[in-house]
Design an enzyme around this catalytic site. Structure first.
Site, PDB file in Angstrom:
ATOM      1  N   GLN A   1       8.814 -11.005  -6.517  1.00  0.00           N
ATOM      2  CA  GLN A   1       8.161 -10.721  -7.529  1.00  0.00           C
ATOM      3  C   GLN A   1       8.565 -10.456  -8.747  1.00  0.00           C
ATOM      4  O   GLN A   1       8.762 -10.331  -9.372  1.00  0.00           O
ATOM      5  CB  GLN A   1       6.751  -9.298  -7.415  1.00  0.00           C
ATOM      6  CG  GLN A   1       5.515  -8.632  -7.660  1.00  0.00           C
ATOM      7  CD  GLN A   1       5.142  -7.861  -7.095  1.00  0.00           C
ATOM      8  OE1 GLN A   1       4.463  -8.380  -7.907  1.00  0.00           O
ATOM      9  NE2 GLN A   1       5.543  -6.416  -7.359  1.00  0.00           N
TER      10      GLN A   1
ATOM     11  N   LYS B   1      10.771  -5.141  -1.598  1.00  0.00           N
ATOM     12  CA  LYS B   1       9.720  -4.930  -0.622  1.00  0.00           C
ATOM     13  C   LYS B   1       9.084  -6.590  -0.958  1.00  0.00           C
ATOM     14  O   LYS B   1       9.298  -7.440  -0.653  1.00  0.00           O
ATOM     15  CB  LYS B   1       9.693  -4.227  -0.692  1.00  0.00           C
ATOM     16  CG  LYS B   1       7.924  -4.715   0.260  1.00  0.00           C
ATOM     17  CD  LYS B   1       7.844  -4.613   1.774  1.00  0.00           C
ATOM     18  CE  LYS B   1       6.669  -4.842   2.599  1.00  0.00           C
ATOM     19  NZ  LYS B   1       5.617  -5.030   1.784  1.00  0.00           N
TER      20      LYS B   1
ATOM     21  N   SER C   1       4.300  -0.391   3.981  1.00  0.00           N
ATOM     22  CA  SER C   1       3.542  -1.594   2.758  1.00  0.00           C
ATOM     23  C   SER C   1       1.822  -0.802   2.782  1.00  0.00           C
ATOM     24  O   SER C   1       1.687  -0.360   4.444  1.00  0.00           O
ATOM     25  CB  SER C   1       3.394  -3.087   3.806  1.00  0.00           C
ATOM     26  OG  SER C   1       2.239  -3.728   3.088  1.00  0.00           O
TER      27      SER C   1
ATOM     28  N   HIS D   1       5.916   3.590  -2.335  1.00  0.00           N
ATOM     29  CA  HIS D   1       5.299   3.927  -3.749  1.00  0.00           C
ATOM     30  C   HIS D   1       6.308   5.105  -4.347  1.00  0.00           C
ATOM     31  O   HIS D   1       7.088   5.095  -5.566  1.00  0.00           O
ATOM     32  CB  HIS D   1       4.238   3.981  -3.986  1.00  0.00           C
ATOM     33  CG  HIS D   1       2.827   2.540  -3.357  1.00  0.00           C
ATOM     34  ND1 HIS D   1       2.467   2.845  -2.148  1.00  0.00           N
ATOM     35  CD2 HIS D   1       3.360   1.914  -3.798  1.00  0.00           C
ATOM     36  CE1 HIS D   1       1.723   2.035  -2.599  1.00  0.00           C
ATOM     37  NE2 HIS D   1       2.556   0.477  -3.228  1.00  0.00           N
TER      38      HIS D   1
ATOM     39  N   GLY E   1      -2.316   1.168  -5.545  1.00  0.00           N
ATOM     40  CA  GLY E   1      -3.125   2.205  -5.320  1.00  0.00           C
ATOM     41  C   GLY E   1      -2.591   2.344  -3.037  1.00  0.00           C
ATOM     42  O   GLY E   1      -1.250   1.285  -2.338  1.00  0.00           O
TER      43      GLY E   1
ATOM     44  N   HIS F   1       2.201   5.064  -0.198  1.00  0.00           N
ATOM     45  CA  HIS F   1       2.681   5.516   0.515  1.00  0.00           C
ATOM     46  C   HIS F   1       4.157   6.189  -0.307  1.00  0.00           C
ATOM     47  O   HIS F   1       4.588   5.714  -1.017  1.00  0.00           O
ATOM     48  CB  HIS F   1       3.164   4.364   1.922  1.00  0.00           C
ATOM     49  CG  HIS F   1       2.980   3.043   1.485  1.00  0.00           C
ATOM     50  ND1 HIS F   1       4.956   2.795   0.688  1.00  0.00           N
ATOM     51  CD2 HIS F   1       2.192   2.127   1.334  1.00  0.00           C
ATOM     52  CE1 HIS F   1       4.671   1.221   0.129  1.00  0.00           C
ATOM     53  NE2 HIS F   1       3.664   0.796   0.829  1.00  0.00           N
TER      54      HIS F   1
END
Ligand code: AMP
Length: 283
Positions: A155, A151, A187, A37, A31, A34
């Site tokens: 991960q 980014k 971010s 996303h 959530g 920005h």
């Protein structure tokens, strides 16, 4: 946009959609959305007939309670943004919906070296939490494609590892990092910074560009030392790492052979807020 908060409901809905020939793209988020996303959602919409976004601030991936507690939340605004962007399905579960048996006896994942270096080293347990939440989300959504941002490069490597290990049919698409005009990577945590800090934070991107422009075959230690000094001078009071690493394994490259694909990665704190970014050093 259809909103689900129960795992069984969204799972049943998507199974039927899938059986009717829909392909499913999935964008997991925490959530405080920005444009970065939304670019992942855009990438999904281009290829898949149905795009699902989840918003869940996963407690098990925060190694620091304070970081979890101050994580920005803006659900109403997020829903509005997703509606406007043409998201088909939003999954908004509670902690008990995600972890019905609690968070204490969740599985442990074998992640090899990725767990011991960079983010893995500085945020102990973080990638276990990421795998726990992704495992659950993948079981619920069963997407054809998972879209994640470059980014969070490490991960992406962890999740690719997880998909391969478990033999999931889901393929991973890694989308480029969206930046402000200043170069600062977008971010959710940027919201916790004031104007002056946001300006200083652009030093991270300048550092990455500096490394890209100056990497030569040979030793990398001088470049890294210069980068750390620059960040310190700009106002980063704690620097977890500045690294030039192998793009596949993230092992540190101390002596570059002039050929291997590398990536520069930075994690540093400005006024107590931890920012990360990375840049591939070769085209
Ligand atoms: P988060 O909400 O921070 O967990 O991020 C959700 C997804 O958005 C992850 O796959 C992130 O890598 C991705 N993401 C975050 N920031 C950006 C950005 N600036 N550009 C592209 N993707 C991003």
């Amino acid at each position: 946009m259809i909103l689900f908060s129960r795992a069984s409901d969204i799972s049943n809905y998507l199974k039927i959609k899938s059986e009717n020939g829909n392909s499913i793209g999935f964008v997991p988020t925490m959530g405080a959305l920005h444009s970065g996303h939304l670019s992942l959602l855009e990438a999904s919409k281009k290829v898949q007939s149905l795009s699902v976004v989840s918003i869940f601030v996963n407690p098990t991936q925060f190694n620091e309670k304070a970081d979890f507690e101050r994580y920005p939340v803006s659900i109403e605004k997020d829903i509005e943004l997703l509606e406007q962007a043409g998201c088909d399905v939003l999954f908004l579960p509670s902690v008990t919906e995600m972890y019905p048996n609690g968070t204490h006896n969740l599985p442990h994942y074998a992640l090899g070296n990725l767990e011991d270096i960079l983010e893995g080293y500085y945020r102990p347990g973080h990638f276990q939490g990421v795998c726990q939440v992704m495992h659950r989300l993948l079981d619920i959504i069963e997407p054809d494609t998972l879209i994640m941002g470059r980014k969070d490069y490490q991960q992406c490597l962890v999740i690719q590892n997880l998909l391969t290990q478990f033999g999931w049919k889901t393929s991973l698409t890694i989308a480029p990092t969206l930046r402000e005009i200043s170069g600062l990577a977008m971010s959710s945590r940027n919201r916790l910074l004031g104007e002056a800090e946001l300006e200083k934070a652009t030093a991270i991107y300048q550092t990455l560009q500096f490394l890209k422009n100056n990497l030569q075959p040979g030793k990398t230690d001088m470049l890294l030392a210069e980068s750390i000094s620059f960040l310190q001078e700009t106002g980063f009071n704690k620097i977890d790492y500045v690294s030039i690493a192998d793009a596949k394994t993230l092992a540190p490259v101390t002596l570059w052979d002039g050929k291997g694909k590398t990536v520069a990665l930075v994690a540093a704190f400005i006024n107590g807020i931890r920012l990360i970014d990375n840049l591939p050093l070769q085209e």
